[in-house]
Scaffold this active site. Structure first.
Site, PDB file in Angstrom:
ATOM      1  N   LYS B  79     -18.568  22.384 -25.159  1.00  8.59           N
ATOM      2  CA  LYS B  79     -19.669  22.428 -24.186  1.00  8.59           C
ATOM      3  C   LYS B  79     -19.128  22.880 -22.829  1.00  8.59           C
ATOM      4  O   LYS B  79     -18.023  22.474 -22.444  1.00  8.59           O
ATOM      5  CB  LYS B  79     -20.275  21.023 -24.089  1.00  8.59           C
ATOM      6  N   SER B 154     -28.771  17.344 -24.024  1.00  6.77           N
ATOM      7  CA  SER B 154     -28.328  18.495 -23.269  1.00  6.77           C
ATOM      8  C   SER B 154     -27.278  19.357 -23.975  1.00  6.77           C
ATOM      9  O   SER B 154     -27.107  20.523 -23.632  1.00  6.77           O
ATOM     10  CB  SER B 154     -27.761  18.046 -21.928  1.00  6.77           C
ATOM     11  N   SER B 178     -27.445  12.903 -25.327  1.00  2.00           N
ATOM     12  CA  SER B 178     -27.181  14.348 -25.325  1.00  2.00           C
ATOM     13  C   SER B 178     -26.273  14.862 -26.428  1.00  2.00           C
ATOM     14  O   SER B 178     -26.119  16.075 -26.576  1.00  2.00           O
ATOM     15  CB  SER B 178     -26.606  14.782 -23.977  1.00  2.00           C
TER      16      SER B 178
END
Lengths: 95, 486
Positions: B79, B154, B178
């Site tokens: 990420k 997210s 997330s």
């Protein structure tokens, strides 16, 4: 609890955000709705309940005062929008 | 079977038997990314040259039998919230558009040390604020199972990249769901460890008392492998826990016979999707058949979790994001040459709408006159939520729930109303507030072929039992890799 545009402008100033007129109206409306929702916490009596800020026990970390390798100035400044020798450069603050 | 659809453990076995090289596997993944990422948009940057170099190194390491781990030579993605030395790291924000970190986050450093090959950086909601990845400043990531739907967020890019077979595994972060929510929506395994289990050093902070890094994988064995490599005390993160990291694989096949699984009635609510509920209940039956004992438990303060979360997380965010001021890194907008003006214009043009909304909420709730009513009150209710779990775990070993109330929603469906979007995290948020570990594993599909997730929560630092139960379900349900047609 509703929030006024004046509150929004004050919070924006504290947060160093310059909001457009459109954003001011939008956030006044949206923050009011969110604050109304979180108001449900007041249903609960929390007298005598200690707050939880971290779920792990925190202790102040001390280490020996010895010099260790760290980022060279050049690398630490490599992302600066503006720099001068060993310093970050910002707009003039004192006239 | 294509190289890019193997689990970590299957690929690792082929690498150790010299049936394939890491360079071949890396090339297969880079080709896959080239073929499908125009549709999925899971990556913000693909670092092909660096990845191939890392793969060559890994092949050498294996040839020399030098410090081999199950991850040596395995291509993964990360990420874009994790600092990567020399590789652009943006947190999907315009304010960090040109930021190139001079150091690696601890998570990335440990994965590199284990020999993992890093293919690139995944899209996400800006500063990890969101549940659909629609808040990225750069692109929207599609759900590989239905291209008109969101991957969750997210860590949506991470979940989508694993589901679309663009990497063997990915690393995301979980502040209120997330990792688990996008894992559920994309049909992969997503693990959030105990708060403090994995170092946050070099992971761009959203809400420091809640943020925790964890893996996205194709199965639970891979999850154990990734977690082992990432976890452990780090002197550079004073909130990381100084406790031994167990070998998560050693107990993973032990099964659930005699294990008590708590079923909280507050997680089976009116308004939840009927197919989601049916799949989760079916999964519980399978666990029961495997010898687990289902125990009704209650987490009575669940309905307050979203309110607590949005006060605590935004308060912490408003403080953490003060560092983006146009001075040390990132964007600077300086039209007038006035310092205060520079701060305000930089932040106004650098941050997206959701980030500004949360900074505003956090700043307001911490400001003079409101602190007691909002932040302090929320922190007290957080104690009640934490106590709920402590009480429940006296009667059970793990807790099982749906991960999300609905399957993946369509683009734009919840954007206009922040509160509706916040409520999509209703089943994942409490876990972060209490600091406990949790996993989402695939437990079926809706009639429209959208993945459904089963969430398993455990006691603090008891990732071992969570993984064991998740594995028992995966094995008994006969879960095999499901890949979307792209």
């Amino acid at each position: 609890m509703s929030i006024t545009k004046k509150d929004v402008l004050h919070a924006a100033d504290l947060a160093r955000l310059e909001l457009t007129a459109e954003e001011q109206d939008l956030y006044t409306e949206q923050l009011s709705r969110i604050l109304n929702y979180v108001e449900k916490l007041s249903e609960l009596d929390t007298t005598g309940i200690a707050p939880t800020t971290y779920t792990v026990p925190l202790k102040t970390v001390m280490r020996a005062d010895e010099s260790r390798p760290s980022l060279p100035h050049e690398e630490a400044l490599s992302n600066a929008p503006d720099s001068d020798k060993d310093c970050f450069k910002v707009p003039r603050i004192i006239e | 079977m294509d190289l890019n659809s193997l689990t970590i453990h299957a690929l690792s076995e082929k690498l150790s038997k010299k049936e394939v090289s890491s360079v071949e596997a890396t090339k297969a993944y880079l080709e896959r990314i080239g073929a499908v990422d125009d549709k999925i948009k899971a990556f913000l940057i693909v670092t092909a040259d660096e990845a191939l170099k890392q793969a060559e190194e890994a092949d050498k390491r294996r040839a020399q039998n030098n410090n081999i781990t199950p991850l040596t030579g395995v291509p993964i993605s990360v990420k874009d919230i994790f600092c990567t030395k020399g590789i652009r790291t943006t947190c999907a924000s315009k304010i960090l558009a040109g930021f190139v970190p001079p150091y690696d986050s601890t998570v990335v450093a440990r994965l590199k040390d284990a020999g993992a090959v890093i293919l690139g950086k995944n899209n996400m909601d800006e500063f990890a604020m969101g549940s659909s990845t629609e808040n990225s400043a750069f692109q929207k990531t599609a759900n590989p199972w239905a291209l008109d739907r969101v991957p969750g967020g997210s860590s949506g890019g991470s979940a989508a990249s694993v589901a679309a077979l663009e990497c063997a595994a990915s690393v995301g972060t979980d502040t209120g769901g997330s990792i688990r929510q996008p894992a559920a929506l994309c049909g992969v395994v997503g693990f959030k460890p105990t708060y403090g289990r994995v170092s946050r050093f070099g992971m761009i902070a959203f809400a420091s008392s809640l943020d925790q890094a964890g893996p996205f994988t194709r199965d639970t064995i891979d999850s154990a492998i990734m977690l082992k490599a990432m976890a452990g005390f780090d002197p550079r993160d004073s909130t990381s826990i100084d406790a031994p990291v167990p070998d998560y694989l050693s107990e993973i096949e032990k099964g659930v016979a005699g294990l008590k699984i708590g079923i909280p009635k507050e997680y089976f609510i009116e308004g939840m999707d009927a197919e989601v509920e049916a799949s989760v209940r079916e999964a519980l039956k399978i666990l029961e058949k495997e010898g687990a004992v289902l125990v009704p438990v209650s987490l009575p303060h669940t309905e307050y979790a979203v309110a607590v979360y949005y006060l605590v997380a935004t308060a912490e965010a408003s403080s953490n994001l003060a560092r983006f001021d146009g001075v040390k890194y990132g964007l600077r907008v300086n039209e007038s040459g006035n310092l205060l003006d520079m701060y305000k214009k930089t932040r106004d043009s650098g941050f997206g709408g959701e980030v500004k909304r949360r900074i505003m909420l956090g700043t307001y709730s911490l400001s003079a006159g409101y602190y007691d009513a909002y932040y302090k009150k929320a922190s007290e209710v957080r104690t009640l939520i934490k106590n709920d779990f402590e009480t429940a775990f006296k009667a059970c070993d793990i807790i099982a729930t749906p991960t999300t109330p609905t399957p993946a929603f369509r683009f734009g469906e919840k954007v206009a109303d922040p509160l509706t979007m916040y409520l999509s995290d209703i089943f994942t948020i409490s876990c972060n507030l209490a600091g406990i570990p949790g996993v989402s594993i695939p437990c079926g599909f809706t009639k429209e072929n959208l993945p459904i997730g089963l969430q398993i929560l455990g006691r603090p630092l008891d990732e071992t039992t969570v993984l064991r139960a998740a594995r028992a379900y995966e094995r008994a349900a006969g879960c095999t890799l499901q890949a979307p047609a792209l």
